[in-house]
Design a protein around this motif. Sequence first.
Motif, mmCIF file in Angstrom:
data_model
loop_
_atom_site.group_PDB
_atom_site.id
_atom_site.type_symbol
_atom_site.label_atom_id
_atom_site.label_comp_id
_atom_site.label_asym_id
_atom_site.label_seq_id
_atom_site.Cartn_x
_atom_site.Cartn_y
_atom_site.Cartn_z
ATOM 1 N N ILE A 74 13.967 9.100 -2.572
ATOM 2 C CA ILE A 74 14.135 8.896 -4.009
ATOM 3 C C ILE A 74 13.886 10.232 -4.699
ATOM 4 N N ASN A 75 14.902 10.740 -5.380
ATOM 5 C CA ASN A 75 14.794 11.986 -6.137
ATOM 6 C C ASN A 75 14.809 11.624 -7.621
ATOM 7 N N VAL A 76 13.702 11.893 -8.301
ATOM 8 C CA VAL A 76 13.606 11.545 -9.715
ATOM 9 C C VAL A 76 12.600 12.474 -10.389
ATOM 10 N N GLY A 77 12.943 12.926 -11.587
ATOM 11 C CA GLY A 77 12.030 13.772 -12.358
ATOM 12 C C GLY A 77 11.640 15.051 -11.645
ATOM 13 N N GLY A 78 12.551 15.637 -10.871
ATOM 14 C CA GLY A 78 12.246 16.868 -10.156
ATOM 15 C C GLY A 78 11.394 16.673 -8.916
ATOM 16 N N GLN A 79 11.045 15.451 -8.593
ATOM 17 C CA GLN A 79 10.230 15.133 -7.423
ATOM 18 C C GLN A 79 11.074 14.385 -6.398
ATOM 19 N N SER A 113 6.271 -1.118 -3.194
ATOM 20 C CA SER A 113 4.910 -1.539 -3.534
ATOM 21 C C SER A 113 4.414 -0.718 -4.711
ATOM 22 N N ASN A 114 3.704 -1.351 -5.590
ATOM 23 C CA ASN A 114 3.209 -0.654 -6.779
ATOM 24 C C ASN A 114 1.695 -0.461 -6.697
ATOM 25 N N ILE A 115 1.180 -0.266 -5.489
ATOM 26 C CA ILE A 115 -0.268 -0.130 -5.333
ATOM 27 C C ILE A 115 -0.792 1.082 -6.088
ATOM 28 N N ASP A 116 -0.161 2.249 -5.868
ATOM 29 C CA ASP A 116 -0.628 3.423 -6.615
ATOM 30 C C ASP A 116 0.273 3.731 -7.811
ATOM 31 N N GLY A 117 1.451 3.147 -7.872
ATOM 32 C CA GLY A 117 2.311 3.259 -9.043
ATOM 33 C C GLY A 117 3.006 4.584 -9.237
ATOM 34 N N VAL A 118 2.889 5.518 -8.312
ATOM 35 C CA VAL A 118 3.451 6.854 -8.502
ATOM 36 C C VAL A 118 4.980 6.809 -8.563
ATOM 37 N N VAL A 119 5.610 6.201 -7.558
ATOM 38 C CA VAL A 119 7.073 6.191 -7.502
ATOM 39 C C VAL A 119 7.646 5.294 -8.589
ATOM 40 N N SER A 120 7.082 4.106 -8.757
ATOM 41 C CA SER A 120 7.624 3.188 -9.762
ATOM 42 C C SER A 120 7.471 3.769 -11.171
#
Length: 118
Positions: free
Chosen positions: A24-29, A77-84
């Motif tokens: 997943i490439n999003v927001g420069g990450q 998974s939204n455990i740490d929420g970083v990607v979502s």
Amino acid sequence: MTSSVLNRLYASSGEEVILDTLQINVGGQSYWLTRGWDDITVTLETGAQATFTGSAIDVALPARNSDGTQDLKFAISNIDGVVSTAIRNALDNLSNASLTFRRYISNDLSAPASPPFT
């Protein structure tokens, strides 16, 4: 790798396991995720190596039909929420993002088992 290996895996159980991955490439990450608990290092179709982090993800491949749509559905998974959070921010800001799905066979990580979906 030929599709006959994938066909054999779908038809019977063997020692090999199918490994689904998402880039997943999003927001420069870039986020590199694979389904399961174990990280895997693979060779991409470009010849570069990448390590995918074991994650709680799920992927539903697009239906094979004649209507021209290719909707890849995925859950993270939204455990740490970083990607979502990065995905939600990109949608809110109408930023560019891309997702690449690759499928590997556990006994051959030297290339994707089938062409990637982007």
